[in-house]
Design a protein around this motif. Structure first.
Motif, PDB file in Angstrom:
ATOM      1  N   VAL A  30       7.745   3.787   0.136  1.00  0.00           N
ATOM      2  CA  VAL A  30       6.428   3.452   0.674  1.00  0.00           C
ATOM      3  C   VAL A  30       6.613   2.742   2.006  1.00  0.00           C
ATOM      4  O   VAL A  30       7.355   1.767   2.114  1.00  0.00           O
ATOM      5  CB  VAL A  30       5.660   2.538  -0.296  1.00  0.00           C
ATOM      6  N   ARG A  32       3.656   2.449   4.280  1.00  0.00           N
ATOM      7  CA  ARG A  32       2.353   2.063   4.806  1.00  0.00           C
ATOM      8  C   ARG A  32       1.410   1.720   3.662  1.00  0.00           C
ATOM      9  O   ARG A  32       1.641   2.099   2.513  1.00  0.00           O
ATOM     10  CB  ARG A  32       1.744   3.180   5.654  1.00  0.00           C
ATOM     11  N   ARG A  34      -1.984   2.217   1.827  1.00  0.00           N
ATOM     12  CA  ARG A  34      -3.148   3.088   1.639  1.00  0.00           C
ATOM     13  C   ARG A  34      -3.984   2.447   0.540  1.00  0.00           C
ATOM     14  O   ARG A  34      -3.698   2.619  -0.643  1.00  0.00           O
ATOM     15  CB  ARG A  34      -2.714   4.494   1.242  1.00  0.00           C
ATOM     16  N   TYR A  37      -4.846   4.137  -2.685  1.00  0.00           N
ATOM     17  CA  TYR A  37      -3.767   4.794  -3.437  1.00  0.00           C
ATOM     18  C   TYR A  37      -2.556   3.885  -3.657  1.00  0.00           C
ATOM     19  O   TYR A  37      -1.513   4.355  -4.103  1.00  0.00           O
ATOM     20  CB  TYR A  37      -3.290   6.047  -2.690  1.00  0.00           C
ATOM     21  N   VAL A  38      -2.698   2.581  -3.340  1.00  0.00           N
ATOM     22  CA  VAL A  38      -1.526   1.718  -3.320  1.00  0.00           C
ATOM     23  C   VAL A  38      -0.797   1.698  -4.662  1.00  0.00           C
ATOM     24  O   VAL A  38       0.438   1.764  -4.704  1.00  0.00           O
ATOM     25  CB  VAL A  38      -1.907   0.290  -2.866  1.00  0.00           C
ATOM     26  N   ASP A  41       1.125   4.884  -5.044  1.00  0.00           N
ATOM     27  CA  ASP A  41       2.285   4.907  -4.149  1.00  0.00           C
ATOM     28  C   ASP A  41       3.425   4.071  -4.720  1.00  0.00           C
ATOM     29  O   ASP A  41       4.592   4.485  -4.694  1.00  0.00           O
ATOM     30  CB  ASP A  41       1.901   4.378  -2.770  1.00  0.00           C
ATOM     31  N   ARG A  44       4.930   5.771  -7.704  1.00  0.00           N
ATOM     32  CA  ARG A  44       5.732   6.913  -7.278  1.00  0.00           C
ATOM     33  C   ARG A  44       7.107   6.472  -6.823  1.00  0.00           C
ATOM     34  O   ARG A  44       8.123   7.070  -7.190  1.00  0.00           O
ATOM     35  CB  ARG A  44       5.025   7.664  -6.142  1.00  0.00           C
ATOM     36  N   GLU A  45       7.165   5.400  -6.008  1.00  0.00           N
ATOM     37  CA  GLU A  45       8.471   4.940  -5.541  1.00  0.00           C
ATOM     38  C   GLU A  45       9.314   4.407  -6.690  1.00  0.00           C
ATOM     39  O   GLU A  45      10.519   4.665  -6.760  1.00  0.00           O
ATOM     40  CB  GLU A  45       8.339   3.867  -4.454  1.00  0.00           C
ATOM     41  N   TYR A  93       3.754  -5.968  -0.472  1.00  0.00           N
ATOM     42  CA  TYR A  93       4.815  -5.053  -0.042  1.00  0.00           C
ATOM     43  C   TYR A  93       6.183  -5.709  -0.202  1.00  0.00           C
ATOM     44  O   TYR A  93       7.126  -5.081  -0.695  1.00  0.00           O
ATOM     45  CB  TYR A  93       4.578  -4.640   1.411  1.00  0.00           C
TER      46      TYR A  93
END
Length: 251
Positions: A30, A32, A34, A37-38, A41, A44-45, A93
């Motif tokens: 990741v 950025r 979003r 959709y954070v 995301d 997914r990672e 993040y």
């Protein structure tokens, strides 16, 4: 080297891939925010890191994971910017990247974690720092976090550092990959404005702390001095902004 991903970092690594068999570079994380959709995301990672770590553990290959050395991790006031700094991350993040690091460390695979600063070079995506600043400058208005600073590193220097670190065969280490130079964002905008021939209006928003990234461990492990002068960032911007302007001119 097997490269997982097809973005800016993945493309930069292709030139050294043949030199490092037995390494899996995970360059598909990741990069950025979003807002809508954070959570997807991040999930997914996490799934991708888990999958690749298991593959490496089963094959005996070394996983190269890219984390962050940005203000998201080292931006807490008083943080030393060293890899063992205990200050809490300033954002989701930074917390996410630390969680992914822990996932890698506990996976049972051979690993090397590189914490990357703000890489700069041709081929970056529009949301990344320098392309975004250029677009804002050309649009006549730049938004700046008051007091913020950034450590810029030319992508070619990143590749050279990664090449040396992988060549040593080290593993089980977490290493900052940066210039070690913290430059005020105002100074970065000054140079972007000069290169683009603009005089954008600057809008200052929330306060930000200045942060510095230590590269002492990088110097020790790579057996190289890695010294960058005060104006290093200008050369980095010259190359990147020039490429962006040439690209815009051909559209």
């Amino acid at each position: 080297m097997e490269i997982v991903g097809n973005g800016f970092v993945a493309g930069a690594l292709r030139s050294i891939a043949p030199r490092h068999p037995g390494v899996v570079a995970l360059a598909a994380g990741v990069s950025r925010i979003r807002p809508d959709y954070v959570h997807l995301d991040l999930a997914r990672e996490a799934a991708l890191v888990t999958e690749q770590a298991r593959r490496c553990a089963s094959r005996g290959t070394r996983l190269l994971y890219f984390s962050t050395a940005s203000a998201a991790l080292y931006g807490t006031p008083g943080c030393s910017g060293t890899e063992d700094c205990r200050h809490a991350p300033r954002s989701w993040y930074g917390e996410h990247k630390l969680a992914m690091e822990q996932l890698v460390r506990r996976s049972g695979c051979r690993w090397l974690i590189l914490r990357l600063t703000h890489l700069v070079g041709p081929g970056q995506r529009p949301h990344q720092l320098v392309p975004a600043l250029v677009a804002q400058a050309l649009g006549g208005r730049v938004r700046i976090l008051r007091g913020a600073s950034r450590d810029l590193l030319d992508v070619d220097d990143f590749v050279a550092m990664t090449d040396l670190l992988l060549g040593t065969g080290i593993e089980g280490e977490t290493v900052n990959v940066a210039s070690g130079r913290s430059t005020e964002v105002d100074a970065i905008v000054d140079h972007v404005a000069a290169l683009t021939g603009t005089d954008p209006v600057r809008t200052y928003v929330e306060e930000a702390s200045r942060h510095t990234v230590s590269i002492e461990r990088l110097r020790s492990l790579s057996a190289r001095t890695w010294t960058f002068g005060e104006d290093y960032y200008k050369g980095v911007l010259d190359r990147s902004v020039g490429a962006l302007l040439r690209e815009r001119a051909t559209r």
